[in-house]
Design a protein around this motif. Structure first.
Motif, PDB file in Angstrom:
ATOM      1  N   ILE A 119      -8.992  -5.735  -0.251  1.00  0.00           N
ATOM      2  CA  ILE A 119      -9.477  -4.969   0.906  1.00  0.00           C
ATOM      3  C   ILE A 119      -8.945  -5.570   2.201  1.00  0.00           C
ATOM      4  O   ILE A 119      -8.467  -4.846   3.091  1.00  0.00           O
ATOM      5  CB  ILE A 119     -11.018  -4.921   0.915  1.00  0.00           C
ATOM      6  CG1 ILE A 119     -11.526  -4.127  -0.284  1.00  0.00           C
ATOM      7  CG2 ILE A 119     -11.535  -4.288   2.220  1.00  0.00           C
ATOM      8  CD1 ILE A 119     -13.016  -4.243  -0.508  1.00  0.00           C
ATOM      9  N   ASN A 120      -9.010  -6.882   2.311  1.00  0.00           N
ATOM     10  CA  ASN A 120      -8.497  -7.535   3.517  1.00  0.00           C
ATOM     11  C   ASN A 120      -7.001  -7.272   3.683  1.00  0.00           C
ATOM     12  O   ASN A 120      -6.510  -7.058   4.804  1.00  0.00           O
ATOM     13  CB  ASN A 120      -8.751  -9.036   3.447  1.00  0.00           C
ATOM     14  CG  ASN A 120     -10.224  -9.393   3.581  1.00  0.00           C
ATOM     15  OD1 ASN A 120     -11.016  -8.609   4.101  1.00  0.00           O
ATOM     16  ND2 ASN A 120     -10.600 -10.567   3.105  1.00  0.00           N
ATOM     17  N   PHE A 121      -6.287  -7.277   2.563  1.00  0.00           N
ATOM     18  CA  PHE A 121      -4.843  -7.053   2.612  1.00  0.00           C
ATOM     19  C   PHE A 121      -4.501  -5.647   3.090  1.00  0.00           C
ATOM     20  O   PHE A 121      -3.661  -5.476   3.977  1.00  0.00           O
ATOM     21  CB  PHE A 121      -4.234  -7.315   1.238  1.00  0.00           C
ATOM     22  CG  PHE A 121      -2.805  -6.857   1.111  1.00  0.00           C
ATOM     23  CD1 PHE A 121      -1.811  -7.433   1.882  1.00  0.00           C
ATOM     24  CD2 PHE A 121      -2.467  -5.841   0.228  1.00  0.00           C
ATOM     25  CE1 PHE A 121      -0.488  -7.009   1.775  1.00  0.00           C
ATOM     26  CE2 PHE A 121      -1.156  -5.416   0.117  1.00  0.00           C
ATOM     27  CZ  PHE A 121      -0.166  -5.993   0.888  1.00  0.00           C
ATOM     28  N   ILE A 122      -5.141  -4.641   2.519  1.00  0.00           N
ATOM     29  CA  ILE A 122      -4.790  -3.278   2.935  1.00  0.00           C
ATOM     30  C   ILE A 122      -5.221  -3.006   4.375  1.00  0.00           C
ATOM     31  O   ILE A 122      -4.590  -2.209   5.076  1.00  0.00           O
ATOM     32  CB  ILE A 122      -5.345  -2.202   1.974  1.00  0.00           C
ATOM     33  CG1 ILE A 122      -6.865  -2.229   1.896  1.00  0.00           C
ATOM     34  CG2 ILE A 122      -4.740  -2.351   0.596  1.00  0.00           C
ATOM     35  CD1 ILE A 122      -7.442  -1.115   1.029  1.00  0.00           C
ATOM     36  N   ASN A 123      -6.265  -3.695   4.820  1.00  0.00           N
ATOM     37  CA  ASN A 123      -6.636  -3.566   6.232  1.00  0.00           C
ATOM     38  C   ASN A 123      -5.587  -4.227   7.125  1.00  0.00           C
ATOM     39  O   ASN A 123      -5.302  -3.733   8.220  1.00  0.00           O
ATOM     40  CB  ASN A 123      -8.011  -4.173   6.477  1.00  0.00           C
ATOM     41  CG  ASN A 123      -9.141  -3.246   6.042  1.00  0.00           C
ATOM     42  OD1 ASN A 123      -9.018  -2.025   6.140  1.00  0.00           O
ATOM     43  ND2 ASN A 123     -10.219  -3.816   5.543  1.00  0.00           N
ATOM     44  N   GLU A 124      -4.994  -5.334   6.643  1.00  0.00           N
ATOM     45  CA  GLU A 124      -3.885  -5.949   7.376  1.00  0.00           C
ATOM     46  C   GLU A 124      -2.714  -4.987   7.481  1.00  0.00           C
ATOM     47  O   GLU A 124      -2.112  -4.840   8.560  1.00  0.00           O
ATOM     48  CB  GLU A 124      -3.422  -7.225   6.665  1.00  0.00           C
ATOM     49  CG  GLU A 124      -4.260  -8.455   6.896  1.00  0.00           C
ATOM     50  CD  GLU A 124      -3.593  -9.677   6.294  1.00  0.00           C
ATOM     51  OE1 GLU A 124      -2.636 -10.205   6.895  1.00  0.00           O
ATOM     52  OE2 GLU A 124      -4.023 -10.089   5.202  1.00  0.00           O
ATOM     53  N   VAL A 125      -2.381  -4.339   6.368  1.00  0.00           N
ATOM     54  CA  VAL A 125      -1.284  -3.373   6.368  1.00  0.00           C
ATOM     55  C   VAL A 125      -1.590  -2.239   7.343  1.00  0.00           C
ATOM     56  O   VAL A 125      -0.735  -1.826   8.135  1.00  0.00           O
ATOM     57  CB  VAL A 125      -1.052  -2.817   4.948  1.00  0.00           C
ATOM     58  CG1 VAL A 125      -0.013  -1.694   4.973  1.00  0.00           C
ATOM     59  CG2 VAL A 125      -0.605  -3.923   3.996  1.00  0.00           C
ATOM     60  N   LYS A 126      -2.820  -1.766   7.305  1.00  0.00           N
ATOM     61  CA  LYS A 126      -3.241  -0.669   8.181  1.00  0.00           C
ATOM     62  C   LYS A 126      -3.110  -1.043   9.657  1.00  0.00           C
ATOM     63  O   LYS A 126      -2.755  -0.204  10.493  1.00  0.00           O
ATOM     64  CB  LYS A 126      -4.684  -0.282   7.861  1.00  0.00           C
ATOM     65  CG  LYS A 126      -5.286   0.804   8.728  1.00  0.00           C
ATOM     66  CD  LYS A 126      -6.677   1.150   8.241  1.00  0.00           C
ATOM     67  CE  LYS A 126      -7.324   2.226   9.103  1.00  0.00           C
ATOM     68  NZ  LYS A 126      -7.723   1.681  10.420  1.00  0.00           N
ATOM     69  N   ASN A 127      -3.380  -2.308   9.957  1.00  0.00           N
ATOM     70  CA  ASN A 127      -3.376  -2.737  11.351  1.00  0.00           C
ATOM     71  C   ASN A 127      -1.980  -3.038  11.897  1.00  0.00           C
ATOM     72  O   ASN A 127      -1.829  -3.278  13.098  1.00  0.00           O
ATOM     73  CB  ASN A 127      -4.256  -3.982  11.511  1.00  0.00           C
ATOM     74  CG  ASN A 127      -5.730  -3.673  11.314  1.00  0.00           C
ATOM     75  OD1 ASN A 127      -6.170  -2.548  11.533  1.00  0.00           O
ATOM     76  ND2 ASN A 127      -6.498  -4.665  10.878  1.00  0.00           N
ATOM     77  N   THR A 128      -0.967  -3.022  11.026  1.00  0.00           N
ATOM     78  CA  THR A 128       0.390  -3.324  11.489  1.00  0.00           C
ATOM     79  C   THR A 128       1.130  -2.093  12.000  1.00  0.00           C
ATOM     80  O   THR A 128       2.090  -2.233  12.759  1.00  0.00           O
ATOM     81  CB  THR A 128       1.235  -3.960  10.369  1.00  0.00           C
ATOM     82  OG1 THR A 128       1.336  -3.047   9.273  1.00  0.00           O
ATOM     83  CG2 THR A 128       0.611  -5.258   9.888  1.00  0.00           C
TER      84      THR A 128
END
Length: 244
Positions: free
Chosen positions: A184-193
């Motif tokens: 979840i943290n990873f896909i949120n990182e991707v989303k925020n880029t």
């Protein structure tokens, strides 16, 4: 659905890469049989042939790739002899060899790549990010056909691409405790880029993590395109609805 369904639509699943995803695919199909097609008696569930065929996890050269393709062809032959009329891979990476295996075995294949293209086109998504192993990302398994549809592909930053590969490696070892949160943290990182319409899960281990996220009721604000779920829907549709 009171009668035993004809067996001409028996579908063979080439699974085992990885085993958790193959298990999830079967669970999804059975859930759909019950909720969408009303199965409640044994004879109403789909006839499936599920093979768990282990292959090399990492491919480093053409010789190893040839060994994997040979193994996939052999797996397809086994399911054909057992009575399968359709075949599919419960693994995204195997789709890089789908044309060779399909020509070898002479049976129609249900392609997750085709299903994802249809999903994205029908949903009207104009831009997507893709997460997967380094190998599938470098081979543009989804990026190439989606670009041909005019979909913009958002490239992962190098550190995020590396993290994507690492998470999949952890998942293949058995989905350790805490990996769902890491996902979840990873896909949120991707989303925020970057800005994009949807995220494509170009690895069935991500499908397993996405399923666990939903079971744990962890919300995210992102459209997810899950190839394994699209495959589940199509297998059920073919079995129950396609009379050809």
């Amino acid at each position: 659905m009171g009668q035993l369904l004809a067996k001409k639509n028996i579908i063979g699943i080439i699974g085992g890469a990885g085993p958790d995803a193959t298990e999830l695919l079967y669970k999804n199909i059975i859930d759909l049989a019950r909720t969408k097609y009303g199965a409640h008696r044994l004879e109403q569930y789909p006839s499936l042939l599920i093979g768990s065929f282990p292959v090399l996890q990492d491919i480093n050269n053409d010789k190893e790739l040839g060994q994997v393709v040979e193994s996939l062809c052999d797996s397809a032959d086994k399911l054909k002899v057992a009575g399968a009329k359709y075949l599919c891979f419960a693994c995204n990476t195997h789709h890089l060899s789908i044309d060779v295996v399909r020509e070898h075995v002479g049976l129609p294949f249900i392609s997750m790549v085709d299903l994802v293209q249809n999903k994205i086109k029908n949903q009207g998504y104009k831009s997507v990010a893709i997460i997967g192993t380094s190998y599938t990302l470098n081979q543009a398994l989804y990026a190439k056909p989606l670009k041909s549809l005019g979909v913009e592909i958002i490239e992962l930053l190098p550190e995020l691409a590396k993290k994507s590969h690492s998470i999949i490696g952890e998942a293949l070892a058995g989905i350790p405790s805490g990996l769902t949160k890491e996902y979840i943290n990873f896909i949120n990182e991707v989303k925020n880029t970057a800005e994009f319409d949807a995220l494509v899960l170009c690895c069935t281990e991500y499908s397993v993590l996405e399923d666990r996220r939903k079971l744990e009721n962890n919300p995210i604000k992102l459209h997810i395109v899950d190839p394994l779920m699209e495959l589940s829907l199509e297998i059920a549709r073919i079995y129950y609805e396609d009379s050809s």
